[in-house]
Design an enzyme around this catalytic site. Structure first.
Site, PDB file in Angstrom:
ATOM      1  N   GLY B  11       0.828  -1.116  -0.102  1.00 21.82           N
ATOM      2  CA  GLY B  11      -0.086   0.122   0.161  1.00 21.82           C
ATOM      3  C   GLY B  11       0.713   1.336  -0.141  1.00 21.82           C
ATOM      4  O   GLY B  11       1.988   1.308   0.519  1.00 21.82           O
ATOM      5  N   VAL B  23      16.967   8.742  -1.563  1.00 20.10           N
ATOM      6  CA  VAL B  23      17.812   7.894  -2.056  1.00 20.10           C
ATOM      7  C   VAL B  23      18.579   8.098  -3.102  1.00 20.10           C
ATOM      8  O   VAL B  23      19.809   7.976  -3.307  1.00 20.10           O
ATOM      9  CB  VAL B  23      17.104   6.344  -2.284  1.00 20.10           C
ATOM     10  CG1 VAL B  23      17.956   5.651  -3.194  1.00 20.10           C
ATOM     11  CG2 VAL B  23      16.614   5.655  -0.920  1.00 20.10           C
ATOM     12  N   ARG B  72       0.314  -5.175  -6.506  1.00 19.53           N
ATOM     13  CA  ARG B  72       0.284  -6.493  -5.752  1.00 19.53           C
ATOM     14  C   ARG B  72       1.089  -7.438  -6.458  1.00 19.53           C
ATOM     15  O   ARG B  72       1.080  -7.372  -7.762  1.00 19.53           O
ATOM     16  CB  ARG B  72      -1.185  -6.781  -5.479  1.00 19.53           C
ATOM     17  CG  ARG B  72      -1.816  -6.510  -4.117  1.00 19.53           C
ATOM     18  CD  ARG B  72      -3.162  -6.811  -3.886  1.00 19.53           C
ATOM     19  NE  ARG B  72      -3.102  -8.599  -4.259  1.00 19.53           N
ATOM     20  CZ  ARG B  72      -2.773  -9.535  -3.540  1.00 19.53           C
ATOM     21  NH1 ARG B  72      -2.416  -9.184  -2.109  1.00 19.53           N
ATOM     22  NH2 ARG B  72      -2.928 -10.720  -3.696  1.00 19.53           N
ATOM     23  N   ASP B 103       5.188  -5.203   5.315  1.00 19.86           N
ATOM     24  CA  ASP B 103       5.423  -6.766   5.575  1.00 19.86           C
ATOM     25  C   ASP B 103       6.049  -7.537   4.308  1.00 19.86           C
ATOM     26  O   ASP B 103       7.304  -7.672   4.373  1.00 19.86           O
ATOM     27  CB  ASP B 103       4.295  -7.342   5.945  1.00 19.86           C
ATOM     28  CG  ASP B 103       4.414  -7.804   7.243  1.00 19.86           C
ATOM     29  OD1 ASP B 103       5.364  -7.087   8.165  1.00 19.86           O
ATOM     30  OD2 ASP B 103       3.596  -8.810   7.459  1.00 19.86           O
ATOM     31  N   THR B 125       4.488   2.206   5.270  1.00 17.69           N
ATOM     32  CA  THR B 125       3.105   1.900   5.568  1.00 17.69           C
ATOM     33  C   THR B 125       2.450   2.972   6.390  1.00 17.69           C
ATOM     34  O   THR B 125       3.273   3.361   7.666  1.00 17.69           O
ATOM     35  CB  THR B 125       3.034   0.425   5.842  1.00 17.69           C
ATOM     36  OG1 THR B 125       1.677   0.193   6.441  1.00 17.69           O
ATOM     37  CG2 THR B 125       3.925   0.137   7.012  1.00 17.69           C
ATOM     38  N   ASP B 127       0.344   2.049   8.672  1.00 17.20           N
ATOM     39  CA  ASP B 127      -0.253   1.385   9.675  1.00 17.20           C
ATOM     40  C   ASP B 127       0.765   1.435  11.049  1.00 17.20           C
ATOM     41  O   ASP B 127       0.314   1.245  11.906  1.00 17.20           O
ATOM     42  CB  ASP B 127      -0.581  -0.011   9.329  1.00 17.20           C
ATOM     43  CG  ASP B 127      -1.900   0.041   8.537  1.00 17.20           C
ATOM     44  OD1 ASP B 127      -2.720   0.909   8.503  1.00 17.20           O
ATOM     45  OD2 ASP B 127      -2.126  -1.080   8.109  1.00 17.20           O
ATOM     46  N   ASP B 129       2.893  -0.758  11.668  1.00 21.09           N
ATOM     47  CA  ASP B 129       2.904  -2.093  12.209  1.00 21.09           C
ATOM     48  C   ASP B 129       3.933  -2.932  11.886  1.00 21.09           C
ATOM     49  O   ASP B 129       3.892  -4.109  11.942  1.00 21.09           O
ATOM     50  CB  ASP B 129       1.656  -2.940  11.572  1.00 21.09           C
ATOM     51  CG  ASP B 129       1.541  -2.865  10.041  1.00 21.09           C
ATOM     52  OD1 ASP B 129       2.502  -2.342   9.484  1.00 21.09           O
ATOM     53  OD2 ASP B 129       0.760  -3.675   9.665  1.00 21.09           O
ATOM     54  N   ARG B 171      -5.354  -2.579  10.700  1.00 24.00           N
ATOM     55  CA  ARG B 171      -6.158  -4.030  10.857  1.00 24.00           C
ATOM     56  C   ARG B 171      -5.766  -4.436  12.064  1.00 24.00           C
ATOM     57  O   ARG B 171      -6.812  -5.121  12.681  1.00 24.00           O
ATOM     58  CB  ARG B 171      -5.808  -4.628   9.354  1.00 24.00           C
ATOM     59  CG  ARG B 171      -6.375  -4.065   8.059  1.00 24.00           C
ATOM     60  CD  ARG B 171      -7.479  -5.180   7.521  1.00 24.00           C
ATOM     61  NE  ARG B 171      -8.015  -4.526   6.375  1.00 24.00           N
ATOM     62  CZ  ARG B 171      -7.598  -4.252   5.181  1.00 24.00           C
ATOM     63  NH1 ARG B 171      -6.443  -4.994   4.788  1.00 24.00           N
ATOM     64  NH2 ARG B 171      -8.159  -3.671   4.358  1.00 24.00           N
ATOM     65  N   ALA B 186     -10.470  12.234  22.202  1.00 26.70           N
ATOM     66  CA  ALA B 186     -11.699  11.264  22.107  1.00 26.70           C
ATOM     67  C   ALA B 186     -12.170  10.600  23.467  1.00 26.70           C
ATOM     68  O   ALA B 186     -11.483  10.663  24.299  1.00 26.70           O
ATOM     69  CB  ALA B 186     -11.162  10.069  21.200  1.00 26.70           C
ATOM     70  N   GLU B 222     -10.001   0.037  12.554  1.00 31.02           N
ATOM     71  CA  GLU B 222     -10.787  -0.875  11.570  1.00 31.02           C
ATOM     72  C   GLU B 222     -10.798  -2.146  12.066  1.00 31.02           C
ATOM     73  O   GLU B 222     -11.719  -2.885  11.558  1.00 31.02           O
ATOM     74  CB  GLU B 222     -10.590  -0.602  10.287  1.00 31.02           C
ATOM     75  CG  GLU B 222      -9.092  -1.105   9.729  1.00 31.02           C
ATOM     76  CD  GLU B 222      -8.793  -0.654   8.345  1.00 31.02           C
ATOM     77  OE1 GLU B 222      -7.541  -0.641   7.956  1.00 31.02           O
ATOM     78  OE2 GLU B 222      -9.657  -0.743   7.696  1.00 31.02           O
ATOM     79  N   ARG B 243     -23.648   8.280  15.217  1.00 31.10           N
ATOM     80  CA  ARG B 243     -23.408   8.250  13.632  1.00 31.10           C
ATOM     81  C   ARG B 243     -22.239   7.427  13.626  1.00 31.10           C
ATOM     82  O   ARG B 243     -21.181   7.462  14.316  1.00 31.10           O
ATOM     83  CB  ARG B 243     -23.251   9.694  13.130  1.00 31.10           C
ATOM     84  CG  ARG B 243     -24.321  10.430  13.143  1.00 31.10           C
ATOM     85  CD  ARG B 243     -25.434   9.956  11.966  1.00 31.10           C
ATOM     86  NE  ARG B 243     -26.485  10.897  11.856  1.00 31.10           N
ATOM     87  CZ  ARG B 243     -27.565  11.065  12.795  1.00 31.10           C
ATOM     88  NH1 ARG B 243     -27.698  10.298  13.829  1.00 31.10           N
ATOM     89  NH2 ARG B 243     -28.519  12.039  12.562  1.00 31.10           N
TER      90      ARG B 243
END
Lengths: 319, 319, 319, 319
Positions: B11, B23, B72, B103, B125, B127, B129, B171, B186, B222, B243
């Protein structure tokens, strides 16, 4: 006239606070007192009034939402409830009211005027669906927010050669979709007021990809169908890597644009002057870049005219 | 070493272009030639290479997405495909490769290294992660975009005293949710790595509204469940005007933040130096604010550690 | 007509790229070829032409500046230089030209038309100082950038109860100052076209601070005097903690607003159609929200009319 | 301990409101009362205290500036004035104080602690010039604002092939300049802590233009010299179309970034816990991504260490 009230009604829109500020400062400059009526017509009937000074509104021009709050209140369609509202105003010495909001607000403003409380309506809704005005307060900011989001979405669309169907607000009015679609260079714009041909849209996308374009953007007004459904329909005509995206409520918020702040200020200022002139039952708008008024009654028969030439221009450029 | 390649995989994320730029400019300064490999590992195998000059990347630092494109390409898990890739590189005189991605990219980089093409992985990424790095390229920008959107959503939440459940990306990793949840104040943050109690969240919201708060925001990663489902669960414990909102793909785009541009530049610069030192099979990261490397193999066993103290702080402040 | 050229001239403005894109895509849709002329009239005479495809302009709509570059070239006032330019166009088979820029651009467009190359002028300048158009391309974006900066400046002004004199662009035209002044709720707006009274402004500021206001903002068009000089004058009438601030060149850049993108697209599209109709020597504008044309000659006698009512509204609200 | 105070001192910085919010909400959750002390140490001595509830701070996290205001107050260096301040606090039952600000704030916090009022200092200044912390509150937002401005300036620089010397804040500390310089891909970064060679910078620019680059950006920390003077020096070594630009006070304002909000929240939360543990005379910081404390006394001898590797990286990439 010594004292006026101001309320916001219906869905909130960026620029409502700028309008409240303009009303407050103009009224005070003209020797009037101003009361904010909280929670729209519900607060009007309940007597939820707060005195407003120039300093109270000083930092509000740049803030989204409405600091007077808004609320649904269908009960205000009933005559006895309207009368209770007019009494509340009278008992607080409030002689006139300015109402900022969408469709429903005008009914309330007209009812109050008929009960002897001169009221003026200002168009406050992101949808731009009010007759006799080219711009509603909030429309410009909603377009800005949607455009910024789609600019970001295009980054990821291009990286992966994807098609995004982006649902923007507008149940019966395609104005946000048209303006944002043109501003983002969308491959197609789909609105409820005009026919569209999904097969033709698919052909456009295919031609664009074949010519070397690296992304596809379809801007879809929410009133047409869901973005997911549109995606499913689109995939019948082509093997796209497509995603559906719903921009949703963020379009209602954020610091208002220059246009919304200036329009809100001009209309708020003008509304106070109309009240000072003893007018009531009027809707303020901006037509051909000029302040204008119409009887509120005219609005109920009128129909907002979008700038549909934008659709043709967009189609022509994507031939 | 005369010539290196660079590709983006998985992604896309804001800052990938800044890394490609770093680079390219570092390599050229050190007498190397640089080839951009388009469409990730798919383009590597297909030989889709473009020479890059310093001028080619001059305006890229501020642009979202990846101008080398991504794709992909699960086929790269196969050894014969990897070998074909290594051959393509050799036949173009490319001695080493820098891979930016999530990953999957690391598996590819390790495979190439084993086939004699020194390769370095950069964490790209949104995320966050990836093990052994506090920041991935894109994470900061995604948080910025989500925060800006929730700031806008809060405007409309407050105007109507509503609760919004805002689904942000992540995720299996709650980092975006935690950071954005704290940054937007929040009422609750819900992530996949930690238990949560919807009833308790409902009680918090009720207490806040009772105390005079005019809005409720729940930031939901998510990976936990859909925002719609969460809303339904929440409404079992309280009568909120709630909502559900999904921020979706715009979190992947936009001009990168200072942090992402600086981190991408530091890591891109460092990766070239590692190659100049004859290193390969390494993953670059930022740990405790310092550049760090690990064997790519370590990453497969490792697990990213989020800053879970943010959850505790947020809970404590909302007691 | 088979082939048209397009160039940007004078100071750059956000939306110029959107206009180039609209011209290119509209022309191609109508079977024409399009050549970008780089570096304005200098490049025209030098023959610095590049063919443009729809894909070349695909990502340009959201980018500030002009990717065709601009350049000062006073030599184009000379007839022999104009003739050389017309010859260059003819030798490349270019039959007509669209020129985007300020004042000077129109002289060039008219000269080319008289030499048999139909040319259309589009108003591209952030200053909004072109006659017969309510909006120039770039004006909206410059206002946005100035407003965003002043919103930030107000934060620090309020924290310290300071007065800021903010110099915005506009040598002979106060349009940016007026619109931005109203949009930021300035205590005073000072423009070159209208008298002002520094003592009165000082009194307004004193009254505001006495009433509890925590900041003062004066928006000053650069054509009036320097912000530093204005500050010195102001301090003669009051003991303010005042700062002078010059927003300068950032007002020229940035991704264009919705308004600039849509206006640029409409005008670019329209200019091609005028050329297809065999027209030349015309200036395109937007008057009362509608596309309009005037003979370029008319512009030389005309004078842009600003929305000076904004000054009165702002004064009334700050009484 | 029953009641704590909080004040902001010195120049305002985005994120101060987020810190006040975190202190307030954490304290209330732990059964404490919180008083905002307005106008820094001046208000402390004058007894300008306001009780703060969780709702008072609800919308503050996203707002720039400091809603408690700040003020210069050199008198607080005098012992008798400090004693008066401590008495004011005691007479209002305030047992401890959290001070957010720059250098001067720490002296005040230490003085109060010595007089028996435990006080904790939080680093609040955009300059990032506090020892023993990698990040001060406001630094990230100032970098963001400067980067956004330079991104815009680059648009116009490129359109005209110009060089801009952009003065960013930082009297004795080049952190903003370094981070923003790297983030905008500056051709050169000039800071007060390190030598620089204007001739070498001119050579770099010439080489870049010769290679086809269309713009030049030099990021200059204000402590080095004025942008105008730098421009004059630069023009001795090359015939550039150069402009000087001073970003100035807007760098102090604006809605804080994710990083500033999160850092401010973590540090504000932590400061309350230190007070609950009976601590005083401590400075809170973030070192290597972790919360840390030092005796305030240590700060007076310490020296902030910038990330000077950024300078080397930038130079290497521009060779």
């Amino acid at each position: 006239m010594k004292r006026i009230g101001i309320l916001t009604s219906g869905g909130d829109a960026p620029g409502m606070n700028a309008a409240i500020r303009a009303v407050t400062k103009t009224a005070i400059s003209n020797g009037l007192e101003v009361f904010g009526i909280r929670y729209g017509f519900a607060g009007l009937v309940a007597g939820d009034f707060v005195a407003l000074t120039a300093e109270d509104v000083d930092h509000k021009i740049s803030q989204g939402g409405t600091f007077l709050y808004s609320a649904r209140y269908p009960e205000f369609a009933q005559e006895e409830v309207q009368k209770k509202g007019a009494e509340q105003l009278r008992s607080h010495g409030i002689d006139a009211v300015i109402v900022i909001g969408g469709d429903g607000s005008y009914h309330g403003a007209l009812a109050l005027t008929r009960l002897g409380i001169n009221s003026i309506g200002l168009p406050g809704t992101i949808d731009n669906d009010i007759p006799y005005t080219d711009y509603t307060i909030g429309f410009s900011s909603a377009c800005r927010t949607a455009m910024d989001a789609i600019d970001k979405i295009r980054d990821t669309a291009a990286s992966h050669h994807r098609v995004f169907i982006v649902n923007v607000m507008g149940r019966e009015c395609g104005d946000i979709a048209m303006r944002v679609g043109v501003a983002t260079g969308a491959d197609a714009i789909v609105i409820p007021e005009r026919p569209y041909d999904i097969k033709e849209i698919a052909e456009t996308l295919k031609r664009h990809f074949a010519d070397g374009k690296d992304n596809g953007i379809i801007v879809l007004a929410e009133g047409v169908m869901s973005a997911d459904k549109f995606k499913d329909e689109l995939l019948k005509y082509g093997d796209f890597d497509a995603r559906a995206n719903v921009l949703a409520h963020m379009q209602r918020g954020g610091s208002p644009t220059v246009t919304d702040r200036v329009n809100a200020t001009k209309m708020g200022n003008y509304a106070v002057k109309l009240l000072l002139d003893g007018k009531g039952g009027l809707a303020v708008g901006i037509e051909n870049s000029k302040l204008a008024t119409h009887d509120i009654l005219d609005l109920f028969d009128g129909k907002h005219q979008g700038d549909y030439a934008l659709l043709d221009i967009n189609k022509e450029m994507n031939k």
